[in-house]
Design a protein around this motif. Structure first.
Motif, PDB file in Angstrom:
ATOM      1  N   VAL A  35       0.845  -1.221  -0.009  1.00 58.12           N
ATOM      2  CA  VAL A  35      -0.016  -0.063   0.142  1.00 58.12           C
ATOM      3  C   VAL A  35       0.889   1.394   0.131  1.00 58.12           C
ATOM      4  O   VAL A  35       0.661   2.273  -0.752  1.00 58.12           O
ATOM      5  CB  VAL A  35      -0.947   0.210   1.266  1.00 58.12           C
ATOM      6  CG1 VAL A  35      -1.601   1.503   1.141  1.00 58.12           C
ATOM      7  CG2 VAL A  35      -1.954  -1.206   1.045  1.00 58.12           C
ATOM      8  N   THR A  36       1.915   1.462   0.843  1.00 60.94           N
ATOM      9  CA  THR A  36       2.592   2.345   0.924  1.00 60.94           C
ATOM     10  C   THR A  36       3.433   2.626  -0.104  1.00 60.94           C
ATOM     11  O   THR A  36       3.861   3.934  -0.445  1.00 60.94           O
ATOM     12  CB  THR A  36       3.713   2.463   2.272  1.00 60.94           C
ATOM     13  OG1 THR A  36       4.193   1.073   2.279  1.00 60.94           O
ATOM     14  CG2 THR A  36       2.694   2.769   3.573  1.00 60.94           C
ATOM     15  N   VAL A  37       3.817   1.745  -1.061  1.00 56.17           N
ATOM     16  CA  VAL A  37       4.876   1.961  -2.154  1.00 56.17           C
ATOM     17  C   VAL A  37       4.352   2.349  -3.429  1.00 56.17           C
ATOM     18  O   VAL A  37       4.913   3.241  -4.088  1.00 56.17           O
ATOM     19  CB  VAL A  37       5.527   0.559  -2.380  1.00 56.17           C
ATOM     20  CG1 VAL A  37       6.299   0.087  -1.215  1.00 56.17           C
ATOM     21  CG2 VAL A  37       4.741  -0.604  -2.859  1.00 56.17           C
ATOM     22  N   CYS A  38       2.900   2.209  -3.615  1.00 53.87           N
ATOM     23  CA  CYS A  38       2.266   2.387  -4.873  1.00 53.87           C
ATOM     24  C   CYS A  38       2.313   4.039  -5.032  1.00 53.87           C
ATOM     25  O   CYS A  38       1.690   4.677  -4.100  1.00 53.87           O
ATOM     26  CB  CYS A  38       0.912   2.094  -4.709  1.00 53.87           C
ATOM     27  SG  CYS A  38       0.084   2.685  -6.251  1.00 53.87           S
ATOM     28  N   PRO A  39       2.852   4.481  -6.092  1.00 52.65           N
ATOM     29  CA  PRO A  39       3.153   5.737  -6.224  1.00 52.65           C
ATOM     30  C   PRO A  39       1.613   6.693  -6.617  1.00 52.65           C
ATOM     31  O   PRO A  39       1.644   7.827  -6.604  1.00 52.65           O
ATOM     32  CB  PRO A  39       4.207   5.971  -7.308  1.00 52.65           C
ATOM     33  CG  PRO A  39       4.034   4.746  -8.007  1.00 52.65           C
ATOM     34  CD  PRO A  39       3.517   3.714  -7.062  1.00 52.65           C
ATOM     35  N   GLN A  40       0.368   5.899  -7.100  1.00 52.84           N
ATOM     36  CA  GLN A  40      -0.470   6.602  -7.584  1.00 52.84           C
ATOM     37  C   GLN A  40      -1.605   6.259  -6.804  1.00 52.84           C
ATOM     38  O   GLN A  40      -2.716   6.211  -7.420  1.00 52.84           O
ATOM     39  CB  GLN A  40      -0.794   6.878  -8.820  1.00 52.84           C
ATOM     40  CG  GLN A  40      -0.755   5.736  -9.510  1.00 52.84           C
ATOM     41  CD  GLN A  40       0.303   4.946 -10.178  1.00 52.84           C
ATOM     42  OE1 GLN A  40       1.307   5.872 -10.400  1.00 52.84           O
ATOM     43  NE2 GLN A  40       0.564   3.935 -10.077  1.00 52.84           N
ATOM     44  N   GLN A  41      -1.728   5.758  -5.577  1.00 54.67           N
ATOM     45  CA  GLN A  41      -2.800   5.531  -4.712  1.00 54.67           C
ATOM     46  C   GLN A  41      -3.637   4.124  -5.288  1.00 54.67           C
ATOM     47  O   GLN A  41      -5.037   4.600  -5.453  1.00 54.67           O
ATOM     48  CB  GLN A  41      -3.695   6.520  -4.304  1.00 54.67           C
ATOM     49  CG  GLN A  41      -2.784   7.808  -3.680  1.00 54.67           C
ATOM     50  CD  GLN A  41      -3.623   9.097  -3.400  1.00 54.67           C
ATOM     51  OE1 GLN A  41      -4.398   9.361  -4.117  1.00 54.67           O
ATOM     52  NE2 GLN A  41      -3.292   9.591  -2.334  1.00 54.67           N
ATOM     53  N   GLU A  47      -4.998   0.036  -1.897  1.00 54.68           N
ATOM     54  CA  GLU A  47      -5.284   0.543  -0.571  1.00 54.68           C
ATOM     55  C   GLU A  47      -6.000  -0.339   0.429  1.00 54.68           C
ATOM     56  O   GLU A  47      -6.374  -1.485  -0.021  1.00 54.68           O
ATOM     57  CB  GLU A  47      -6.394   1.788  -0.409  1.00 54.68           C
ATOM     58  CG  GLU A  47      -7.725   1.228  -0.997  1.00 54.68           C
ATOM     59  CD  GLU A  47      -8.764   2.673  -0.947  1.00 54.68           C
ATOM     60  OE1 GLU A  47      -8.283   3.743  -0.900  1.00 54.68           O
ATOM     61  OE2 GLU A  47      -9.946   2.350  -0.986  1.00 54.68           O
ATOM     62  N   MET A 106      -6.336  -1.359  -7.642  1.00 56.76           N
ATOM     63  CA  MET A 106      -7.254  -0.857  -8.715  1.00 56.76           C
ATOM     64  C   MET A 106      -6.493  -0.945 -10.033  1.00 56.76           C
ATOM     65  O   MET A 106      -5.826  -0.042 -10.283  1.00 56.76           O
ATOM     66  CB  MET A 106      -7.616   0.605  -8.287  1.00 56.76           C
ATOM     67  CG  MET A 106      -8.579   0.859  -7.210  1.00 56.76           C
ATOM     68  SD  MET A 106     -10.002   0.337  -7.970  1.00 56.76           S
ATOM     69  CE  MET A 106     -10.453   1.706  -9.241  1.00 56.76           C
ATOM     70  N   ARG A 155      -6.256   2.302 -12.086  1.00 51.87           N
ATOM     71  CA  ARG A 155      -5.453   3.410 -11.563  1.00 51.87           C
ATOM     72  C   ARG A 155      -3.988   2.868 -11.860  1.00 51.87           C
ATOM     73  O   ARG A 155      -3.013   3.696 -11.411  1.00 51.87           O
ATOM     74  CB  ARG A 155      -5.675   3.820 -10.143  1.00 51.87           C
ATOM     75  CG  ARG A 155      -4.735   4.803  -9.319  1.00 51.87           C
ATOM     76  CD  ARG A 155      -5.028   6.085  -9.964  1.00 51.87           C
ATOM     77  NE  ARG A 155      -6.473   7.058  -9.575  1.00 51.87           N
ATOM     78  CZ  ARG A 155      -6.836   7.363  -8.631  1.00 51.87           C
ATOM     79  NH1 ARG A 155      -5.894   7.189  -7.502  1.00 51.87           N
ATOM     80  NH2 ARG A 155      -7.781   7.967  -8.588  1.00 51.87           N
ATOM     81  N   CYS A 156      -3.796   1.728 -12.007  1.00 59.01           N
ATOM     82  CA  CYS A 156      -2.262   1.146 -11.969  1.00 59.01           C
ATOM     83  C   CYS A 156      -1.718   1.685 -13.142  1.00 59.01           C
ATOM     84  O   CYS A 156      -1.894   1.785 -14.328  1.00 59.01           O
ATOM     85  CB  CYS A 156      -2.368  -0.385 -12.099  1.00 59.01           C
ATOM     86  SG  CYS A 156      -0.628  -1.045 -11.879  1.00 59.01           S
ATOM     87  N   LEU A 157      -0.291   2.055 -12.917  1.00 59.49           N
ATOM     88  CA  LEU A 157       0.537   2.625 -13.826  1.00 59.49           C
ATOM     89  C   LEU A 157       1.477   1.375 -14.509  1.00 59.49           C
ATOM     90  O   LEU A 157       1.924   1.668 -15.549  1.00 59.49           O
ATOM     91  CB  LEU A 157       1.482   3.634 -13.416  1.00 59.49           C
ATOM     92  CG  LEU A 157       2.732   4.279 -13.964  1.00 59.49           C
ATOM     93  CD1 LEU A 157       1.981   5.194 -15.065  1.00 59.49           C
ATOM     94  CD2 LEU A 157       3.512   5.206 -13.047  1.00 59.49           C
ATOM     95  N   GLY A 158       1.516   0.247 -13.801  1.00 58.77           N
ATOM     96  CA  GLY A 158       2.355  -0.774 -14.234  1.00 58.77           C
ATOM     97  C   GLY A 158       3.788  -0.556 -13.819  1.00 58.77           C
ATOM     98  O   GLY A 158       4.654  -1.469 -14.247  1.00 58.77           O
ATOM     99  N   CYS A 159       4.108   0.161 -12.949  1.00 60.25           N
ATOM    100  CA  CYS A 159       5.315   0.206 -12.383  1.00 60.25           C
ATOM    101  C   CYS A 159       6.063  -1.124 -11.589  1.00 60.25           C
ATOM    102  O   CYS A 159       7.203  -1.228 -11.270  1.00 60.25           O
ATOM    103  CB  CYS A 159       5.739   1.519 -11.621  1.00 60.25           C
ATOM    104  SG  CYS A 159       5.053   1.355  -9.779  1.00 60.25           S
TER     105      CYS A 159
END
Lengths: 192, 417, 272, 254
Positions: D87-93, D96, D107, D110-114
């Motif tokens: 949870v804390t590492v995800c750069p774009q929420q 959760e 989600m 909302r995922c950027l795929g990083c």
């Protein structure tokens, strides 16, 4: 001075394009299959929203009525309007379904439960759908050419401050209502 | 890029070459660029494949979710740290010798950062969603800090480099360009200041990236406030290795162009700064390693020897990183001025190798080690597409550097020989 | 990130994050804007020429930045750090009192009359009894560039600044901007092909001419400049023909059509 | 401090207890999970490391020489409760921890795929869509309409069959309640030996509270997983306590 005029003209042009021109490009206007008068049904027919829009058994979709439920009253034309004639001859008699365009249809990844909002939270239909239920005519439907979604999800207003009920069904609109009422749903509360 | 006694009249691009310096013929220059352009083309093709079909072109998988790119990104951003650190030394500590390399340093920094961002865009695979991080940032994530700082710092570097570009012979014919350059140059210390501020945070948060991973005991470190120790170690190591990398790059440029580009005293200054910073870094790194092995890791239920029981990642890697690539170059570089200057490239290379190894250990080795007791140690070999994307970025750097070396005055001392 | 966007809360973390981001971005933009508006101001107030010269001077090769007192031996090898503007130089008066060390003879065939003052960009100034001054190309400059095909003179009324651009001339693909020796206002143009190019009303006071060379000092400088020209031309394929110690021809351009005249003229007229 | 003891303000803290002694390794849960969650059938290029696997079954071998036995270990997202690593590492929420259900939500929209969350997860319980998912012709008809399909380039993981939670919420709402109660995730439903017990750790009378002594994997990390295991076999307990990255020496060399 000349620079100032050019700047103002450019600004006005850009604003006009953004406000008027771009939506014309982005949205495709699609007519409803029939002119439908909600008001006359409520006043003369003394009907309620739930008379035609039933909540499904699983609580999810309020439902667009099928032609059969129209036919219950409209077996014969109930007036002299053109729409009335079309309804009976083209749809009710041959038992064809009407291809209603649903203004508030949400994207595939959204899950909305009418049962939670109507049964449990006791919300009125107008709180989300606005005055559509008392309109005399079916307003045109605009389809986003890129996403295929209804423009009513975004709502007609560009500046999204002080929106009235029914003026938008974006995620932020759902969120602000949830925040006001102090109920959090989490991401997957509304998404699937 | 190579030497030439005189710029012939027939040279097509003569009017763009700064006066007072010599450059090779356009034909020779093209010959130099050709292999790099081919490499760039291959990289672009690989990048296109990755963007078209997805990351199945890479050898990354659910366990090796970060691959070659994260290691190389971390390494080249550490090397690019020379840009901000030289700025700080020049404008705030008034080390005037560094004027000789500052333009080159800023350009190298810009190339490293823009290259890293490009690799990131390809290897994350969804450049169209890049705005998500800016629009919905999770302020608690180290990656958010990295994204914001790198983007801003890239802008700062671009603005910092603008003056050098505006001094091109053709641009300067427009008087207001030169005036803008002059006015901007007076404000460069401000940019160097915010550049240092940004660099501090993103070099650090790149370190924090792995240091906060509670679920990866091999990388997890104690924290000061919200930042794990790797945050500070990364900042220090970037400061230590930045000048060394600059030294190497200047030597390489001298070797390729067969010219003396800066005075020997500049090398001595770079080496000394690098040496002192490296000493400081390696000392702290040793302390951190001891704390991690004896306390942090044991508390999570992991015995330190377990990490090193997998070939080829034995304990030797720890000694090489701290000893051979740490203390040895640190002591050597500190003695710059007393030892032969032309040999300083050797400790500089060792120092760079040490920091690269540090990044490699923290990324690739961390992912190789299993956390679950029954899980396996895994290995990973990058696919040709991954290597080609990185090769393309290196080629991009070489091409831009060569072109700007040719047409702008990267080394002010070049003409004075 | 931004208030009103999904996921933003007025929590300390978000406030710190937002303000740090905003601060850095605004410092960057303000820096650019300040530089931009200062540029506008400089250009409007006519300081553009002086500033451009300042930048050009920094980029001149070392041998072109020698102090005037280096030529006659008072300060060998000394580099100028004031952009050839001796008017406010503190060390210039001290060096001026030192005896010259090297005997000076003017190169054969060159004419540098004692009545004129000379500028490092190869122009001369001749103060007139009516308080104006005439400006023209000096002998070496005229021989290097020859007869220009095009001359673009500044309109009367134009303000010139020392070392700023005075006029442009072009010939056979070579193009130079001649540096102004004086600060003042252009009053009239000279006849085409004539001795002088501009009549200028210089700034008042004695300091107006202090930075210009004259007499033996000018001769020492011309000597060094002739050597520099030789070196510039000697590295060309045809250069060897010149190094015979003989007199310079009147039109070098014509005599050596294959030389890189753009480069050589730029170097001689202190163009970057 | 384990998940079983912690009291919290979260109304529900859904979790599981998996009885390893009952698991036969049949894989019915894996199939049910994939079918429920619209996981596309594996393409030819896919292997166990680059396919979508929200639920995996590991084979565990008793490392001691005496009494060699095998156990099967179904593993999905452990729904860590404390300092949830992803949870804390995800750069774009995009990740959760849900305050209503205690489920760690992912989600994909909302995922950027990083993939930073994947490196953060100690259980390797997350999958990335390395390529475009594709269904053989006609197979789209089997898609579950209650679960949105995911695109290439996003991360996904087990969310305790959120679609089934939604259905339970809707069903409750029809009856005028907001509490979905205990629903049944697909894997639980499919398990022929009823090895998986799904319930609410907050419910002192519930099935989880009554499941007796349980253990979790990598408990030393302190993330308090809500998926826990039980077994009567000592070697499994010992293995779980060892937490470490390396297997016992004799096996490595053997």
């Amino acid at each position: 001075m000349r620079v100032l005029i050019a700047f103002l003209l450019g600004l006005a042009g850009s604003l006009a394009f953004g406000w008027w021109g771009f939506p014309q490009l982005l949205y495709q206007r699609e007519p409803q299959p029939l002119q439908y008068n909600h008001k006359i049904h409520i006043e003369k027919g003394s009907m309620e929203c739930s008379s035609c829009h039933e909540v499904a058994a699983d609580g999810q979709f309020a439902g667009i009525p099928r032609t059969a439920s129209c036919g219950a009253c409209h077996a014969e034309p109930l007036g002299k309007t053109e729409a009335e004639k079309i309804l009976v001859t083209s749809y009710v008699a041959p038992e064809r379904e009407l291809d209603w365009k649903v203004y508030s249809r949400q994207p595939m990844n959204v899950r909305f439960s009418h049962a939670v909002h109507v049964n449990k939270a006791a919300m009125k239909c107008e709180e989300c759908h606005g005055g559509r239920g008392s309109a005399t005519a079916a307003e045109p439907f605009y389809r986003n050419r890129v996403t295929g979604e209804s423009r009513n999800v975004w709502g007609p207003r560009m500046i999204r401050v002080g929106l009235k009920p029914g003026e938008g069904m974006k995620m932020s609109d759902c969120e602000s209502c949830h925040e006001q009422k102090g109920v959090s749903a989490g991401c997957l509360g509304c998404h699937r | 890029m190579a030497d030439m006694a005189w710029v012939p009249t027939t040279m097509l691009d003569r009017k763009f070459v700064p006066r007072g310096v010599t450059r090779c013929t356009p034909a020779r220059f093209s010959l130099w660029l050709t292999p790099w352009c081919l490499l760039l083309g291959l990289g672009l093709w690989a990048a296109y494949l990755c963007l078209r079909d997805g990351l199945l072109h890479t050898n990354m998988d659910n366990r090796f979710a970060f691959g070659l790119w994260i290691f190389l990104d971390l390494a080249i951003i550490a090397f690019g740290g020379g840009a901000f650190f030289s700025g700080v030394l020049l404008y705030f500590f008034k080390l005037k010798e560094l004027n000789a390399v500052i333009r080159s340093a800023v350009l190298i920094g810009f190339l490293c950062y823009s290259g890293a961002v490009t690799v990131l865009a390809i290897d994350v695979g969804q450049p169209l969603r890049a705005w998500f991080t800016f629009w919905h940032p999770n302020a608690h994530s180290m990656l958010t800090e990295v994204t914001f700082c790198i983007t801003l710092y890239l802008c700062v570097l671009a603005v910092e480099y603008l003056p050098v570009l505006l001094r091109n012979r053709q641009f300067r014919k427009i008087p207001s360009f030169l005036v803008f350059e002059w006015e901007l140059h007076k404000l460069i210390p401000v940019l160097a200041g915010i550049g240092a501020f940004l660099s501090f945070f993103h070099q650090g948060s790149l370190g924090g990236l792995y240091g906060v991973l509670r679920g990866r005991p091999f990388a997890f470190r104690e924290s000061f406030g919200i930042w794990p120790t790797t945050f500070f170690l990364f900042v220090l190591s970037a400061m230590a290795v930045g000048p060394s990398f600059l030294l190497i790059m200047t030597r390489v440029a001298e070797w390729v162009t067969r010219k003396r580009l800066v005075l020997e005293s500049v090398y001595v200054r770079l080496a000394r700064v690098s040496g002192w910073m490296l000493t400081f870094y390696v000392l702290l790194k040793s302390i951190d390693t001891m704390v991690w092995l004896n306390s942090t890791s044991r508390r999570g239920g992991f015995l330190p020897w377990e990490y090193y029981s997998w070939e080829p990642f034995g304990v030797w890697i720890l000694f090489v990183e701290i000893g051979l690539f740490g203390f040895v170059p640190a002591l050597w570089l500190m003695r710059a001025g007393k030892v032969n200057t032309s040999w300083l490239i050797a400790p500089a290379l060792l120092a760079c190798a040490g920091v690269a190894l540090n990044r490699y250990v923290l990324t690739v080795q961390t992912l190789s080690l299993a956390t679950l007791p029954f899980d396996e140690f895994l290995s990973y070999t990058p696919s040709w597409q991954e290597v080609a994307v990185f090769g393309g970025v290196v080629a991009y750097g070489v091409i831009v550097y060569s072109v700007l070396y040719r047409y702008t005055r990267l080394f002010p001392q070049e003409q004075e020989r | 990130m931004f208030p009103g966007v999904n996921g933003f809360h007025w929590s300390p973390v978000h406030i710190i994050f937002l303000s740090a981001f905003g601060l850095v971005l605004s410092v960057l933009l303000v820096t650019l804007a300040v530089a931009f508006f200062r540029t506008l101001r400089d250009v409007r107030s006519g300081r553009a020429g002086a500033i451009a010269w300042h930048c050009d001077f920094e980029d001149l090769p070392r041998q072109e930045r020698l102090c005037r007192h280096a030529f006659e031996g008072a300060a060998p090898g000394r580099l100028c750090d004031r952009g050839f503007d001796c008017r406010d130089c503190e060390t210039h008066p001290k060096f001026a009192t030192i005896e010259t060390r090297w005997p000076v003879t003017l190169p054969a065939g060159l004419e540098y009359p004692e009545t004129r003052l000379y500028h490092r960009g190869h122009t001369w100034v001749e103060p007139q009894p009516d308080g104006t001054a005439l400006i023209g190309l000096d002998d070496l400059g005229a021989r290097v560039f020859g007869a220009p095909e095009v001359v673009e003179l500044p309109a009367p009324g134009t303000k010139l600044s020392v070392n700023g651009a005075a006029w442009r001339m072009m010939r056979n693909g070579a193009s130079v901007s001649v540096r102004s020796p004086l600060e003042g206002e252009v009053i009239a143009h000279g006849a085409p092909g004539g001795q002088w190019q501009l009549r200028v009303k210089p700034e008042a006071g004695e300091r107006a001419f202090r930075h210009l060379l004259s007499g033996a000092e000018a001769h020492a400088w011309v000597n060094a400049e002739t050597d520099r020209l030789m070196i510039l031309l000697s590295s060309t394929p045809t250069g060897a023909a010149l190094a015979d110690g003989g007199a310079l021809v009147a039109d070098l351009h014509q005599a050596l059509p294959d030389a890189p005249w753009d480069e050589v003229s730029a170097a001689m007229f202190l163009n970057c | 401090m384990s998940a079983t003891q912690k009291t919290s303000r979260t109304p529900r803290r859904y979790g599981m207890v998996i009885d390893l002694d009952r698991c036969t390794g049949c894989g019915a849960c894996v199939i049910a999970c994939a079918a429920e969650n619209n996981v596309a059938p594996g393409a030819a290029r896919e292997n166990d490391r680059n396919s979508i696997s929200l639920l995996r079954v590991f084979t565990l071998n008793n490392p001691t020489a005496a009494g060699r036995r095998t156990a099967f270990l179904p593993m999905m997202c452990m729904q860590c409760e404390h300092e949830t690593p992803c949870v804390t590492v995800c750069p774009q929420q995009a990740v959760e921890l849900d305050v209503l259900s205690g489920i760690v939500e992912q989600m994909p929209q909302r995922c950027l795929g990083c993939r930073y969350c994947m490196t953060a997860c100690p259980y390797h319980a997350r999958s990335f869509n390395w390529g475009d998912p594709s269904w053989p012709a006609g197979m789209e008809a089997t898609l579950n309409p209650a679960v949105a399909p995911r695109m290439r380039g996003v991360v996904e993981k087990c969310d305790f069959c959120q679609s089934r939670l939604h259905a339970a919420q809707d069903a409750a709402a029809v009856n005028g309640s907001l509490d979905p109660g205990i629903y049944t995730p697909a894997c639980v439903e499919a398990c022929p030996t009823q090895a998986i017990t799904f319930g609410d750790w907050n419910d002192p009378e519930g099935a989880l509270a009554k499941s007796g002594e349980t253990f979790a994997w990598l408990e030393g990390l302190g993330t308090q997983p809500k998926v826990r295991y039980r077994s009567g076999q000592n070697w499994l307990h010992e293995m779980a306590e060892r937490g470490g990255a390396a297997p016992a020496k004799e096996e490595r060399h053997g």
